[in-house]
Motif scaffolding. Structure first.
Motif, PDB file in Angstrom:
ATOM      1  N   ALA A 119       0.831  -1.204   0.000  1.00  0.00           N
ATOM      2  CA  ALA A 119       0.000   0.000   0.000  1.00  0.00           C
ATOM      3  C   ALA A 119       0.865   1.253   0.000  1.00  0.00           C
ATOM      4  O   ALA A 119       0.997   1.939   1.012  1.00  0.00           O
ATOM      5  CB  ALA A 119      -0.928  -0.004   1.217  1.00  0.00           C
ATOM      6  N   PRO A 120       1.466   1.591  -1.142  1.00  0.00           N
ATOM      7  CA  PRO A 120       2.230   2.839  -1.216  1.00  0.00           C
ATOM      8  C   PRO A 120       1.351   4.055  -0.980  1.00  0.00           C
ATOM      9  O   PRO A 120       1.774   5.029  -0.373  1.00  0.00           O
ATOM     10  CB  PRO A 120       2.821   2.815  -2.623  1.00  0.00           C
ATOM     11  CG  PRO A 120       1.963   1.871  -3.389  1.00  0.00           C
ATOM     12  CD  PRO A 120       1.474   0.860  -2.413  1.00  0.00           C
ATOM     13  N   VAL A 121       0.092   3.975  -1.456  1.00  0.00           N
ATOM     14  CA  VAL A 121      -0.920   4.996  -1.187  1.00  0.00           C
ATOM     15  C   VAL A 121      -2.236   4.270  -0.953  1.00  0.00           C
ATOM     16  O   VAL A 121      -2.489   3.215  -1.523  1.00  0.00           O
ATOM     17  CB  VAL A 121      -1.051   6.003  -2.363  1.00  0.00           C
ATOM     18  CG1 VAL A 121       0.177   6.900  -2.446  1.00  0.00           C
ATOM     19  CG2 VAL A 121      -1.273   5.276  -3.680  1.00  0.00           C
ATOM     20  N   PRO A 122      -3.139   4.809  -0.117  1.00  0.00           N
ATOM     21  CA  PRO A 122      -4.362   4.087   0.229  1.00  0.00           C
ATOM     22  C   PRO A 122      -5.264   3.774  -0.957  1.00  0.00           C
ATOM     23  O   PRO A 122      -5.963   2.750  -0.943  1.00  0.00           O
ATOM     24  CB  PRO A 122      -5.061   5.029   1.219  1.00  0.00           C
ATOM     25  CG  PRO A 122      -3.974   5.890   1.760  1.00  0.00           C
ATOM     26  CD  PRO A 122      -2.988   6.063   0.654  1.00  0.00           C
ATOM     27  N   PHE A 123      -5.269   4.637  -1.980  1.00  0.00           N
ATOM     28  CA  PHE A 123      -6.210   4.439  -3.077  1.00  0.00           C
ATOM     29  C   PHE A 123      -5.639   3.575  -4.201  1.00  0.00           C
ATOM     30  O   PHE A 123      -6.327   3.336  -5.196  1.00  0.00           O
ATOM     31  CB  PHE A 123      -6.654   5.796  -3.648  1.00  0.00           C
ATOM     32  CG  PHE A 123      -5.531   6.672  -4.128  1.00  0.00           C
ATOM     33  CD1 PHE A 123      -4.992   6.511  -5.394  1.00  0.00           C
ATOM     34  CD2 PHE A 123      -5.005   7.654  -3.306  1.00  0.00           C
ATOM     35  CE1 PHE A 123      -3.955   7.309  -5.831  1.00  0.00           C
ATOM     36  CE2 PHE A 123      -3.975   8.461  -3.727  1.00  0.00           C
ATOM     37  CZ  PHE A 123      -3.439   8.290  -5.000  1.00  0.00           C
ATOM     38  N   ALA A 124      -4.410   3.080  -4.065  1.00  0.00           N
ATOM     39  CA  ALA A 124      -3.822   2.201  -5.083  1.00  0.00           C
ATOM     40  C   ALA A 124      -2.974   1.151  -4.381  1.00  0.00           C
ATOM     41  O   ALA A 124      -1.765   1.303  -4.224  1.00  0.00           O
ATOM     42  CB  ALA A 124      -2.989   2.995  -6.078  1.00  0.00           C
ATOM     43  N   GLN A 125      -3.619   0.086  -3.923  1.00  0.00           N
ATOM     44  CA  GLN A 125      -2.942  -0.979  -3.206  1.00  0.00           C
ATOM     45  C   GLN A 125      -2.862  -2.219  -4.091  1.00  0.00           C
ATOM     46  O   GLN A 125      -3.727  -2.449  -4.940  1.00  0.00           O
ATOM     47  CB  GLN A 125      -3.688  -1.316  -1.920  1.00  0.00           C
ATOM     48  CG  GLN A 125      -3.859  -0.133  -0.977  1.00  0.00           C
ATOM     49  CD  GLN A 125      -4.540  -0.512   0.310  1.00  0.00           C
ATOM     50  OE1 GLN A 125      -4.259  -1.553   0.905  1.00  0.00           O
ATOM     51  NE2 GLN A 125      -5.459   0.343   0.773  1.00  0.00           N
ATOM     52  N   LEU A 126      -1.828  -3.003  -3.861  1.00  0.00           N
ATOM     53  CA  LEU A 126      -1.620  -4.221  -4.645  1.00  0.00           C
ATOM     54  C   LEU A 126      -1.632  -5.428  -3.735  1.00  0.00           C
ATOM     55  O   LEU A 126      -0.870  -5.495  -2.758  1.00  0.00           O
ATOM     56  CB  LEU A 126      -0.286  -4.157  -5.388  1.00  0.00           C
ATOM     57  CG  LEU A 126       0.126  -5.455  -6.099  1.00  0.00           C
ATOM     58  CD1 LEU A 126      -0.805  -5.747  -7.267  1.00  0.00           C
ATOM     59  CD2 LEU A 126       1.572  -5.377  -6.562  1.00  0.00           C
ATOM     60  N   GLU A 127      -2.510  -6.376  -4.031  1.00  0.00           N
ATOM     61  CA  GLU A 127      -2.577  -7.632  -3.285  1.00  0.00           C
ATOM     62  C   GLU A 127      -2.190  -8.772  -4.208  1.00  0.00           C
ATOM     63  O   GLU A 127      -2.688  -8.868  -5.337  1.00  0.00           O
ATOM     64  CB  GLU A 127      -3.985  -7.842  -2.736  1.00  0.00           C
ATOM     65  CG  GLU A 127      -4.131  -9.018  -1.794  1.00  0.00           C
ATOM     66  CD  GLU A 127      -5.481  -9.042  -1.102  1.00  0.00           C
ATOM     67  OE1 GLU A 127      -6.104 -10.121  -1.056  1.00  0.00           O
ATOM     68  OE2 GLU A 127      -5.910  -7.976  -0.605  1.00  0.00           O
ATOM     69  N   GLY A 165      -3.517 -14.892  -7.829  1.00  0.00           N
ATOM     70  CA  GLY A 165      -3.330 -13.842  -8.802  1.00  0.00           C
ATOM     71  C   GLY A 165      -2.883 -12.545  -8.177  1.00  0.00           C
ATOM     72  O   GLY A 165      -2.248 -12.530  -7.108  1.00  0.00           O
ATOM     73  N   ALA A 166      -3.218 -11.441  -8.830  1.00  0.00           N
ATOM     74  CA  ALA A 166      -2.852 -10.102  -8.375  1.00  0.00           C
ATOM     75  C   ALA A 166      -4.069  -9.196  -8.485  1.00  0.00           C
ATOM     76  O   ALA A 166      -4.871  -9.334  -9.423  1.00  0.00           O
ATOM     77  CB  ALA A 166      -1.700  -9.546  -9.199  1.00  0.00           C
ATOM     78  N   MET A 167      -4.217  -8.267  -7.541  1.00  0.00           N
ATOM     79  CA  MET A 167      -5.379  -7.381  -7.512  1.00  0.00           C
ATOM     80  C   MET A 167      -4.958  -5.962  -7.135  1.00  0.00           C
ATOM     81  O   MET A 167      -4.269  -5.744  -6.139  1.00  0.00           O
ATOM     82  CB  MET A 167      -6.421  -7.896  -6.509  1.00  0.00           C
ATOM     83  CG  MET A 167      -7.640  -7.006  -6.342  1.00  0.00           C
ATOM     84  SD  MET A 167      -8.940  -7.755  -5.319  1.00  0.00           S
ATOM     85  CE  MET A 167      -8.115  -7.816  -3.709  1.00  0.00           C
ATOM     86  N   LEU A 168      -5.368  -5.005  -7.942  1.00  0.00           N
ATOM     87  CA  LEU A 168      -5.205  -3.594  -7.651  1.00  0.00           C
ATOM     88  C   LEU A 168      -6.504  -3.094  -7.050  1.00  0.00           C
ATOM     89  O   LEU A 168      -7.584  -3.301  -7.612  1.00  0.00           O
ATOM     90  CB  LEU A 168      -4.879  -2.824  -8.926  1.00  0.00           C
ATOM     91  CG  LEU A 168      -4.504  -1.349  -8.781  1.00  0.00           C
ATOM     92  CD1 LEU A 168      -3.179  -1.203  -8.057  1.00  0.00           C
ATOM     93  CD2 LEU A 168      -4.450  -0.674 -10.151  1.00  0.00           C
ATOM     94  N   HIS A 169      -6.441  -2.420  -5.876  1.00  0.00           N
ATOM     95  CA  HIS A 169      -7.687  -2.056  -5.209  1.00  0.00           C
ATOM     96  C   HIS A 169      -7.497  -0.828  -4.335  1.00  0.00           C
ATOM     97  O   HIS A 169      -6.370  -0.447  -3.977  1.00  0.00           O
ATOM     98  CB  HIS A 169      -8.187  -3.227  -4.357  1.00  0.00           C
ATOM     99  CG  HIS A 169      -7.276  -3.584  -3.215  1.00  0.00           C
ATOM    100  ND1 HIS A 169      -7.528  -3.212  -1.906  1.00  0.00           N
ATOM    101  CD2 HIS A 169      -6.096  -4.264  -3.174  1.00  0.00           C
ATOM    102  CE1 HIS A 169      -6.566  -3.657  -1.122  1.00  0.00           C
ATOM    103  NE2 HIS A 169      -5.676  -4.298  -1.859  1.00  0.00           N
ATOM    104  N   GLY A 170      -8.629  -0.222  -3.956  1.00  0.00           N
ATOM    105  CA  GLY A 170      -8.636   0.912  -3.050  1.00  0.00           C
ATOM    106  C   GLY A 170     -10.032   1.161  -2.528  1.00  0.00           C
ATOM    107  O   GLY A 170     -11.024   0.881  -3.220  1.00  0.00           O
ATOM    108  N   ASN A 171     -10.128   1.680  -1.296  1.00  0.00           N
ATOM    109  CA  ASN A 171     -11.414   1.995  -0.676  1.00  0.00           C
ATOM    110  C   ASN A 171     -11.505   3.490  -0.395  1.00  0.00           C
ATOM    111  O   ASN A 171     -10.489   4.143  -0.117  1.00  0.00           O
ATOM    112  CB  ASN A 171     -11.593   1.214   0.633  1.00  0.00           C
ATOM    113  CG  ASN A 171     -11.690  -0.278   0.411  1.00  0.00           C
ATOM    114  OD1 ASN A 171     -12.323  -0.732  -0.544  1.00  0.00           O
ATOM    115  ND2 ASN A 171     -11.063  -1.051   1.274  1.00  0.00           N
TER     116      ASN A 171
END
Length: 407
Positions: A119-127, A165-171
């Motif tokens: 989570a480098p920034v809250p609105f663009a996190q990588l799981e 897999g991989a997921m880009l997400h943000g809340n």
């Protein structure tokens, strides 16, 4: 080849910045935190037929043990093992060893979740890792130890469930209340009872060459989700969907499998609600016949009497009711339908930590049965269910009692 290169480029563009961020180890280590819970159940069905036996069966719905924490600042992890459906079995048309088999391991011990989140920034996190694909309302947002009913809705089998897999997400992006998730994963679900699982013999999504961990099939599950939160717990709405390219040889004889879902849940002053609709279809088959389609819709309501200040703290009870309707049809003219009405009562020992110790009682009443979901049905319904009912569905009147404790 072009499709594979595009998918690789997308994954690399997301993964490389995350890896660079993870290299910063200057932050203080937080964790690990050990957690877990156990759900011990007792169930009995009624009216299973003139020659069928009936009796109480004991088992464990979910047994979970996990560890989570923050490796460095902004990098979190979660590894959770599960032993689900332990010792739950029954006769054909009864509970059946396929009941609730969408949990991900078919009754065996396994690693349910294993993911890292950058989570480098809250609105663009990588799981990255093994996690729930971002499709579904109740399935994604409500953990197994916080469900208002013992089982999830029958629509769980129509979702891709867990995959790697991989997921880009943000809340709550930029304070707007909107959230999003975009994921790419291997073309197979780890959830034992998902429609996205076991589509061909040896359904691991490996390619040629050495395969498995070194080379993929070029087929993926693409999924996405858009959410909106209004006034805190009052309203959470979501729209999500997934599509998977099917292998040349598959049980649907189709090119792709698509799911979309819309749902809402929320509550205020002790009143809690949930509603959702899920649709799955394959489109027309390769020989021009009508494809497979399935739908589920459900609505539930709970009223916590203690939160409404109607009962004292030592009597924190919540009556709840849910209606769930599942239907399925295919090119052979198969038309199957089952409705379940669940009447429940939840008791929380400590209102300040309600899911640490609780007792749930559910009585499920089936109606509208047809096809293989009809009375005394014993034929298997494939990936959509076990014997006589879809996953999480009851073909017979069923009384369930569940004790839960966790830490």
């Amino acid at each position: 080849m072009k499709k594979n290169l595009v998918a690789f480029a997308v994954a690399a563009a997301v993964l490389v910045p995350g890896a660079a961020f993870a290299a910063d180890s200057s932050a203080k280590d937080n964790g690990p935190i050990l957690y877990g819970y156990a759900q011990i159940t007792g169930s009995q069905q009624f009216g299973t037929g003139p020659s069928a036996s009936n009796g109480l069966v004991f088992g464990a719905n979910r047994i979970r043990l996990g560890v989570k924490g923050e490796a460095v600042h902004g990098v979190t992890y979660n590894i959770m093992a599960g032993w689900d459906n332990a010792a739950i079995s029954g006769n054909n048309g009864g509970l059946g060893n396929l009941l609730n088999n969408g949990l991900g391991n078919g009754g065996n011990a396994s690693i349910v979740d294993a993911w890292l989140n950058y989570a480098p920034v809250p609105f663009a996190q990588l799981e990255v890792g093994k996690f729930k694909q971002p499709v579904g309302n109740e399935y994604v947002d409500v953990q197994g130890n916080a469900l208002p009913f013992i089982f999830r809705s029958m629509g769980q089998s129509l979702l891709p469930g867990r995959s790697a897999g991989a997921m880009l997400h943000g809340n709550d992006v930029m304070g707007t209340g909107f959230g999003y998730a975009l994921a790419i994963s291997d073309a197979s679900s780890f959830d034992y009872g998902s429609a996205y699982n076991n589509l061909e013999a040896g359904s691991h999504p490996s390619g040629g060459g050495q395969g498995y961990f070194l080379n993929g099939s070029g087929q993926y599950i693409f999924s996405g989700r858009l959410t909106y939160d209004f006034m805190g717990p009052l309203l959470h709405a979501e729209l999500s969907g997934a599509q998977m390219t099917l292998p040349l040889s598959n049980m649907y004889n189709a090119d792709s499998l698509t799911t979309w879902n819309v749902g809402v849940h929320g509550g205020l002053m002790g009143i809690h609600y949930v509603a959702g609709y899920t649709n799955l279809n394959t489109g027309r088959s390769r020989n021009g016949q009508a494809g497979v389609s399935a739908q589920d819709w459900n609505v539930g309501l709970g009223v916590n009497l203690h939160q409404m200040t109607l009962t004292p703290s030592w009597l924190d009870i919540e009556p709840a009711v849910r209606f769930d309707s599942f239907s399925y049809n295919d090119h052979r003219g198969t038309d199957e339908k089952l409705d379940n009405t669940t009447v429940g009562l939840n008791y929380y020992v400590n209102p300040n930590n309600p899911h640490a110790a609780q007792i749930q009682v559910n009585y499920i009443i089936p109606t509208g049965r047809s096809g293989k979901f009809g009375p005394y049905a014993t034929a298997s319904t494939g990936v959509f269910g076990g014997y006589g009912a879809p996953i999480n569905g009851m073909a017979y009147n069923t009384l369930m009692l569940q004790f839960q404790a966790g830490f």
